[in-house]
Design a protein around this motif. Structure first.
Motif, PDB file in Angstrom:
ATOM      1  N   ARG A   1      -1.323  -8.594  72.319  1.00 15.48           N
ATOM      2  CA  ARG A   1      -0.732  -7.445  72.780  1.00 15.48           C
ATOM      3  C   ARG A   1      -0.893  -6.294  71.515  1.00 15.48           C
ATOM      4  NH1 ARG A   1       5.216  -9.266  73.655  1.00 15.48           N
ATOM      5  NH2 ARG A   1       5.270 -10.056  75.689  1.00 15.48           N
ATOM      6  N   PHE A   2      -1.107  -6.703  70.343  1.00 16.78           N
ATOM      7  CA  PHE A   2      -1.516  -5.605  69.241  1.00 16.78           C
ATOM      8  C   PHE A   2      -2.887  -5.335  69.421  1.00 16.78           C
ATOM      9  CE2 PHE A   2      -2.189  -4.189  65.123  1.00 16.78           C
ATOM     10  CZ  PHE A   2      -1.198  -3.435  64.932  1.00 16.78           C
TER      11      PHE A   2
ATOM     12  N   TRP B   1     -10.515 -11.761  63.787  1.00 17.51           N
ATOM     13  CA  TRP B   1     -11.824 -10.943  63.117  1.00 17.51           C
ATOM     14  C   TRP B   1     -11.527  -9.520  62.859  1.00 17.51           C
ATOM     15  CZ3 TRP B   1     -14.175  -6.989  66.170  1.00 17.51           C
ATOM     16  CH2 TRP B   1     -15.526  -6.608  65.254  1.00 17.51           C
ATOM     17  N   ARG B   2     -11.093  -8.998  63.766  1.00 19.78           N
ATOM     18  CA  ARG B   2     -10.524  -7.480  63.796  1.00 19.78           C
ATOM     19  C   ARG B   2      -9.499  -7.246  62.700  1.00 19.78           C
ATOM     20  NH1 ARG B   2     -12.436  -4.235  67.581  1.00 19.78           N
ATOM     21  NH2 ARG B   2     -12.448  -5.583  69.377  1.00 19.78           N
ATOM     22  N   SER B   3      -9.043  -8.323  62.396  1.00 21.59           N
ATOM     23  CA  SER B   3      -7.747  -7.874  61.455  1.00 21.59           C
ATOM     24  C   SER B   3      -8.479  -7.807  59.961  1.00 21.59           C
ATOM     25  CB  SER B   3      -6.604  -9.167  61.256  1.00 21.59           C
ATOM     26  OG  SER B   3      -6.175  -9.517  62.548  1.00 21.59           O
ATOM     27  N   TYR B   4      -9.666  -8.408  60.019  1.00 15.99           N
ATOM     28  CA  TYR B   4     -10.145  -8.529  58.592  1.00 15.99           C
ATOM     29  C   TYR B   4     -11.621  -8.028  58.184  1.00 15.99           C
ATOM     30  CZ  TYR B   4      -6.586 -12.068  58.640  1.00 15.99           C
ATOM     31  OH  TYR B   4      -5.079 -12.624  58.756  1.00 15.99           O
TER      32      TYR B   4
ATOM     33  N   GLY C   1       1.994  -0.913  62.783  1.00 17.51           N
ATOM     34  CA  GLY C   1       1.352  -0.398  63.827  1.00 17.51           C
ATOM     35  C   GLY C   1       0.986   0.933  63.691  1.00 17.51           C
ATOM     36  N   ALA C   2       1.363   1.769  62.819  1.00 16.59           N
ATOM     37  CA  ALA C   2       1.208   3.081  62.560  1.00 16.59           C
ATOM     38  C   ALA C   2       0.099   3.303  61.811  1.00 16.59           C
ATOM     39  CB  ALA C   2       2.580   4.038  61.916  1.00 16.59           C
ATOM     40  N   ASP C   3      -0.829   2.754  62.346  1.00 18.90           N
ATOM     41  CA  ASP C   3      -2.210   2.446  61.708  1.00 18.90           C
ATOM     42  C   ASP C   3      -3.348   2.356  62.761  1.00 18.90           C
ATOM     43  OD1 ASP C   3      -4.511   1.925  59.918  1.00 18.90           O
ATOM     44  OD2 ASP C   3      -3.304  -0.264  59.462  1.00 18.90           O
ATOM     45  N   PRO C   4      -4.087   3.632  62.732  1.00 18.57           N
ATOM     46  CA  PRO C   4      -5.242   3.513  63.508  1.00 18.57           C
ATOM     47  C   PRO C   4      -6.513   2.875  63.123  1.00 18.57           C
ATOM     48  CG  PRO C   4      -5.042   5.577  62.434  1.00 18.57           C
ATOM     49  CD  PRO C   4      -4.033   4.812  62.071  1.00 18.57           C
TER      50      PRO C   4
ATOM     51  N   GLN D   1      -6.918   0.403  71.679  1.00 20.07           N
ATOM     52  CA  GLN D   1      -6.240  -0.137  70.776  1.00 20.07           C
ATOM     53  C   GLN D   1      -5.836   0.699  69.710  1.00 20.07           C
ATOM     54  OE1 GLN D   1      -8.716  -3.230  69.021  1.00 20.07           O
ATOM     55  NE2 GLN D   1      -8.406  -4.752  70.554  1.00 20.07           N
ATOM     56  N   ARG D   2      -6.517   1.949  69.598  1.00 12.11           N
ATOM     57  CA  ARG D   2      -6.290   2.996  68.600  1.00 12.11           C
ATOM     58  C   ARG D   2      -5.284   3.920  69.006  1.00 12.11           C
ATOM     59  NH1 ARG D   2     -11.213   5.720  68.635  1.00 12.11           N
ATOM     60  NH2 ARG D   2     -12.145   3.649  68.368  1.00 12.11           N
ATOM     61  N   LYS D   3      -4.556   3.850  70.287  1.00  7.69           N
ATOM     62  CA  LYS D   3      -3.733   4.710  70.618  1.00  7.69           C
ATOM     63  C   LYS D   3      -2.546   4.229  70.127  1.00  7.69           C
ATOM     64  CE  LYS D   3      -2.516   5.797  74.693  1.00  7.69           C
ATOM     65  NZ  LYS D   3      -2.627   5.496  76.121  1.00  7.69           N
ATOM     66  N   ILE D   4      -1.559   4.826  69.730  1.00 12.66           N
ATOM     67  CA  ILE D   4      -0.214   4.452  68.965  1.00 12.66           C
ATOM     68  C   ILE D   4       0.620   3.947  70.047  1.00 12.66           C
ATOM     69  CG2 ILE D   4       0.982   6.842  69.032  1.00 12.66           C
ATOM     70  CD1 ILE D   4       2.265   5.554  66.344  1.00 12.66           C
ATOM     71  N   ARG D   5       1.160   2.696  69.937  1.00 14.07           N
ATOM     72  CA  ARG D   5       1.694   1.974  70.908  1.00 14.07           C
ATOM     73  C   ARG D   5       3.134   1.557  70.453  1.00 14.07           C
ATOM     74  NH1 ARG D   5      -1.534  -2.193  71.025  1.00 14.07           N
ATOM     75  NH2 ARG D   5      -2.527  -1.307  69.314  1.00 14.07           N
TER      76      ARG D   5
END
Ligand code: HEC
Ligand code: HEC
Length: 505
Positions: free
Chosen positions: A217-218, A229-232, A312-315, A328-332
């Motif tokens: 979801r994130f 992978w994207r996390s790091y 999540g307040a993190d583009p 994913q870059r949109k604030i959700r």
């Protein structure tokens, strides 16, 4: 006034001053929280990434406030055999309620009290599920065999959340990680991690793992591996071990996030450069947040912003480098300002706990002399036992006009530079931690590799055949823990005295 007992019954018992204070408190207007996502405050909040010389990007206030703020009260998940009578039926009848009700808050103390509840009970919105199978599992006694129970029979991981659409299963947020297990079988939320309880250690019932769901979801559009992978991933300096994660799980999933009971690989960090879950009771003595000083800590509002940022307040933009896809870059997700501010006020109100059993005075007085003689005071400056400044990670030479120049001590203590130099948390710095409350920590240094003060000041810890007492790191069991050479050349008596002194702080 409706909640107050009739005036006639309490008036005679009260002194006039108390009564006036009470009346004043009742008549004071409710306090609105400050606007947490404030463009002006955000301008110089984040520390630039050393390798790029730019600050990580952030949402503008307009983008951030374009979505509604979440503010929902959560309820304990009990071992099914320990649920209060009629609890489940009662829960079904509840209406959604705010986790923090700003209309009831009038003072700083009210904020801190509301913040304690928010810090301990907040759930992560991306984990919420109405899946009947998972809900049934969270009510099945069979699933609770290895689950740690709080004294009231509730668990640390999952929470029930009453939403407009009924009761859903959620997961604790801050206090899931920021929890210290004490020898008496209770917990201190906000304390340092590092020791697991004897016996049952699971946070959640067996089969109720909401992490993969939350990740997809994130990171919409990603499978779990790509999300990991994207996390790091570090686009400007890729680590082949992180890049390999995109294709296949290289380690048991637990080991990737949680290398040790006391450490965790947060977003922007790395499974190969973990950070300890620090003691938050003493964050008020810090001028920076995170071991590598990723953000300024100027007070409750910065802690509130940090609570938003890690949720999540993190583009995830770094100059020209985009980590996220456009979707994913949109604030959700965002939490209401009153939730975040309450958490910030609570954390600021905390102080490091005092050791109930310090060593005799004579010994700690001798240790205090060692502390002064060895120059510890130049960085761990009393009475805060930190100067609040940033030291250099090995290999970093910041430009003279670095925006944090006033806070930089231009020397390195030589601890492992991986986190501060290679990850997206790579500011090039390690902050000087406060030593207040150090007696209660079971993981030391940014990566939690050291497990005790004895090990910290044992010269053998830097030798290659040392087995770290804490996080072992990627290379296996044996490795020297480099750096922080201070206090490694003491006589046994001096060392005992120094440790006795440190345990009084
Ligand atoms: C998944 C585990 C996890 C969760 C959930 C979590 N934290 Fe943390 N927290 C950590 C770790 C690990 C660090 C250390 C990060 C670093 O040093 O880079 C940390 C660091 C911090 C710090 C900085 C402390 C310092 O000494 O610099 C604060 C403040 C904080 N967390 C507050 C929170 C709040 C508030 C929440 C809930 C909104 C939260 N954390 C949720 C694991 C977690
Ligand atoms: C030049 C500054 C400097 C001096 C001098 C110094 N320290 Fe430190 N100390 C640091 C920094 C920076 C860290 C964190 C390093 C890291 O996390 O990689 C640290 C970490 C520690 C820790 C671990 C705390 C924790 O929670 O992780 C202890 C304990 C400590 N120092 C005690 C001492 C003692 C005792 C002395 C003197 C014998 C001393 N230090 C001298 C800068 C200093």
């Amino acid at each position: 006034m409706a909640q107050l007992p009739p005036m006639a019954t309490i008036l005679p018992k009260m002194r006039l001053v108390t009564l006036m204070l009470l009346l004043l408190a009742v008549c004071l207007p409710a306090a609105d929280p400050p606007r947490i996502w404030d463009d002006e405050a955000l301008k110089d909040w984040a520390t630039p990434v050393a390798a790029l010389g730019v600050r990580p990007g952030h949402y503008s206030a307009a983008e951030y406030y374009a979505i509604p703020g979440d503010n929902l009260k959560t309820y304990p998940v009990y071992h099914p055999n320990r649920e209060p009578k009629g609890y489940w039926e009662w829960l079904q009848k509840q209406r959604p309620e705010p986790l923090v009700d700003a209309s009831k808050i009038r003072s700083a103390r009210d904020w801190a009290a509301a913040g304690q509840r928010a810090f301990e009970d907040l759930d992560n919105v991306f984990f919420r599920t109405d899946d009947p199978k998972l809900i049934a599992r969270a009510r099945d006694p069979e699933a609770f065999k290895d689950v740690f129970l709080l004294p009231d029979g509730s668990i640390i991981g999952n929470r029930w959340v009453v939403t407009e659409k009924g009761v859903v299963l959620g997961e604790r947020e801050c206090a899931l990680c920021h929890v210290q297990f004490t020898p008496s079988g209770t917990v201190a939320f906000g304390g340092p991690a590092g020791v697991e309880p004897a016996g049952a250690t699971d946070r959640n019932p067996a089969g109720v793992n909401l992490v993969p769901l939350a990740y997809t979801r994130f990171f919409p559009g990603d499978n779990f591996l790509v999300a990991l992978w994207r996390s790091y991933t570090v686009p400007w300096n890729p680590d082949p071990r992180v890049e390999a994660l995109k294709e296949k799980m290289t380690h048991p999933p637990g080991a990737l996030f949680v290398g040790d009971p006391g450490t965790f690989a947060r977003f922007h960090g790395s499974p190969w450069a973990q950070t300890k879950v620090p003691d938050l009771r003493g964050i008020r003595y810090s001028r920076y947040i995170d071991a590598s000083g990723t953000h300024r800590m100027r007070g409750a509002e910065d802690l509130a912003r940090y609570a938003a940022f890690v949720n999540g307040a993190d583009p995830m933009t770094f100059g020209d480098h985009q980590i996220l896809t456009p979707a994913q870059r949109k604030i959700r997700l965002r939490y209401a300002d009153e939730v975040l501010y309450a958490i910030g006020m609570y954390l600021m109100s905390l102080d490091a706990p005092k050791n109930p059993n310090p060593a005799p005075d004579a010994r700690s007085a001798a240790g205090q002399k060692v502390f002064q003689r060895e120059g510890c005071i130049s960085c761990h400056v009393p009475p805060d036992y930190t100067s609040g400044k940033l030291t250099l990670a090995q290999g970093y030479n910041p430009p003279a006009d670095h925006p944090n120049a006033d806070d930089i001590v231009r020397l390195s203590v030589g601890t492992d530079p991986e986190l501060a130099m290679r990850t997206r948390k790579g500011t090039g710095f390690y902050k000087i931690p406060t030593l207040r409350g150090v007696w209660t920590r079971t993981r030391l240094l940014h990566d939690g590799s050291v497990a005790s003060l004895e090990e910290m000041f044992d010269p053998a810890r830097v030798q290659p055949d040392h087995v770290p007492g804490g996080w072992k790191g990627p290379a296996g069991d044996r490795r020297g823990i480099p750096g922080h050479p201070f206090g490694l050349k003491l006589t046994p008596e001096e060392k005992a005295a120094l440790l006795a002194f440190l345990r009084t702080l």
